[in-house]
Design a protein around this motif. Structure first.
Motif, short mmCIF file in Angstrom:
data_model
loop_
_atom_site.label_atom_id
_atom_site.label_comp_id
_atom_site.label_asym_id
_atom_site.label_seq_id
_atom_site.Cartn_x
_atom_site.Cartn_y
_atom_site.Cartn_z
N PHE A 112 0.46 4.01 -2.76
CA PHE A 112 -0.38 5.15 -2.39
C PHE A 112 0.24 6.07 -1.34
O PHE A 112 -0.33 7.12 -1.04
N SER B 231 -1.76 6.25 3.40
CA SER B 231 -2.64 5.11 3.14
C SER B 231 -2.36 3.97 4.11
O SER B 231 -3.28 3.24 4.48
N ILE C 256 0.83 -1.20 0.00
CA ILE C 256 0.00 0.00 0.00
C ILE C 256 0.87 1.25 0.00
O ILE C 256 0.60 2.23 -0.72
N ARG C 257 1.93 1.25 0.79
CA ARG C 257 2.80 2.42 0.88
C ARG C 257 3.48 2.71 -0.47
O ARG C 257 3.56 3.86 -0.91
N LEU D 228 -4.12 4.86 7.27
CA LEU D 228 -5.55 4.64 7.11
C LEU D 228 -5.89 3.15 7.18
O LEU D 228 -6.82 2.74 7.89
N LEU D 229 -5.12 2.32 6.47
CA LEU D 229 -5.37 0.88 6.46
C LEU D 229 -5.18 0.28 7.85
O LEU D 229 -6.00 -0.52 8.32
#
Length: 343
Positions: A149, A153, A145-146, A156-157
């Motif tokens: 995004f 992110s 994810i990093r 958030l996740l």
């Protein structure tokens, strides 16, 4: 001053001292309750404040090591081997020791060694050890994810995952000293997030002593008896179910402590606190024996209570030099060989 961010992203001189603080919190809390039975209604569960610090710090340091060295088959293999050798031999020795002294029967020993049952303070070991298997999976997802995004992110996740675990495993249903890691995932995630935050913030080293001591006072207010004495009411009635809020406070404490260049850093980085931190695992495993043996014969004796704390630290140091240091030397030697580039 140009190396500040690098230091915060890689090496934390105060980490051993923070580990020492965690074991001292557990020691003092358990000693008070055992030696002064009248404090039990007011201090019951206070030792868990130190346990939550252990959980957050462990997740923070292990995540930082992965973020520094990378996630690959070699690093994950080295990680699993290292964690197993770090925890299992001493845990086995301690479990058998308590069995032979009559603290529990053979069936309980089998369950304790199989991580199917906790005993007294040993309940935390299955919780943390099972988290070790979850951490690489979480980090693989977070890193993916990093890379796509950005760090926000990941935050958030991680927040969504922690919230989901709190929803499906509400603290109100938590059984005392549960060995199931799922109840405490949110605490470990706080430590993981702290590592991402520190590695991506250019935080200057400065004096944060006032804020750190303010946090320590806040943690004292969380203790029901102290809060009632100061404010006339209890803000947090059950420390066992408040692991997430206390973990967040500890994460802020760790953040400020590793960023501090004042008196707090001097204390946590001192030789004494670092030694206590280095011996903390051995001390944690052994302190229950010392406290229970002395408290049974010297109830309501404050001098003996203080002596028991010192004796626990000394026994922890002895176990460290007799067992743990040799195990650690072997572990580091093997890990170094595993990370050596193949010819």
């Amino acid at each position: 001053m140009t190396e500040q961010r690098g230091n915060l992203a890689g090496h934390f001189p105060a980490a051993d001292g923070i580990r020492g603080l965690a074991v001292l919190v557990v020691l003092v809390a358990h000693a008070l309750v055992m030696f002064i039975p009248a404090t039990r209604p007011y201090l019951g569960g206070t030792g868990k404040i130190g346990v939550w610090l252990f959980f957050v710090l462990s997740a923070f340091l292990l995540t930082n090591k992965f973020l520094k060295n990378g996630l690959n088959i070699k690093s994950v293999s080295e990680y699993f081997f290292g964690r197993a050798l770090r925890i299992l031999p001493l845990f086995f020795i301690a479990s058998v020791f308590y069995f032979y002294l009559g603290y529990y029967d053979a069936e309980t020993l089998r369950n304790v060694l199989a991580f199917q049952q906790g005993f007294a303070h040993l309940w935390t070991i299955p919780v943390e050890f099972k988290f070790y298997f979850i951490l690489p999976i979480l980090l693989i997802a977070f890193q993916a994810i990093r890379n796509r995004f950005g760090v926000f992110s990941v935050v958030l996740l991680a927040t969504l995952i922690a919230t989901a675990f709190r929803y499906f495993y509400p603290a109100s249903l938590l059984q005392e000293n549960s060995i199931e890691t799922r109840w405490y995932i949110s605490s470990f995630i706080v430590g993981i997030l702290l590592s991402y935050i520190i590695r991506n913030l250019n935080t200057p080293l400065r004096k944060y002593g006032f804020y750190i001591f303010a946090l320590m006072f806040l943690l004292l207010l969380i203790i029901p008896s102290f809060c009632d004495l100061i404010t006339g009411r209890v803000i947090v009635p059950n420390l066992a179910t408040s692991y997430l809020s206390i973990s967040i406070v500890w994460a802020i404490f760790i953040f400020l402590s590793v960023s501090d260049r004042g008196i707090t850093s001097d204390i946590l980085s001192s030789s004494l606190m670092r030694k206590i931190g280095n011996h903390s695992f051995s001390t944690y495993l052994a302190h229950w024996f010392v406290l229970t043996q002395l408290a049974e014969k010297h109830t309501n004796s404050i001098p003996m209570m203080l002596l028991s704390i010192v004796a626990s630290l000394l026994l922890g140091a002895i176990i460290y030099f007799v067992f743990e240091r040799n195990i650690e030397t072997f572990r580091h030697r093997v890990q170094k060989a595993m990370t050596r580039p193949s010819k």
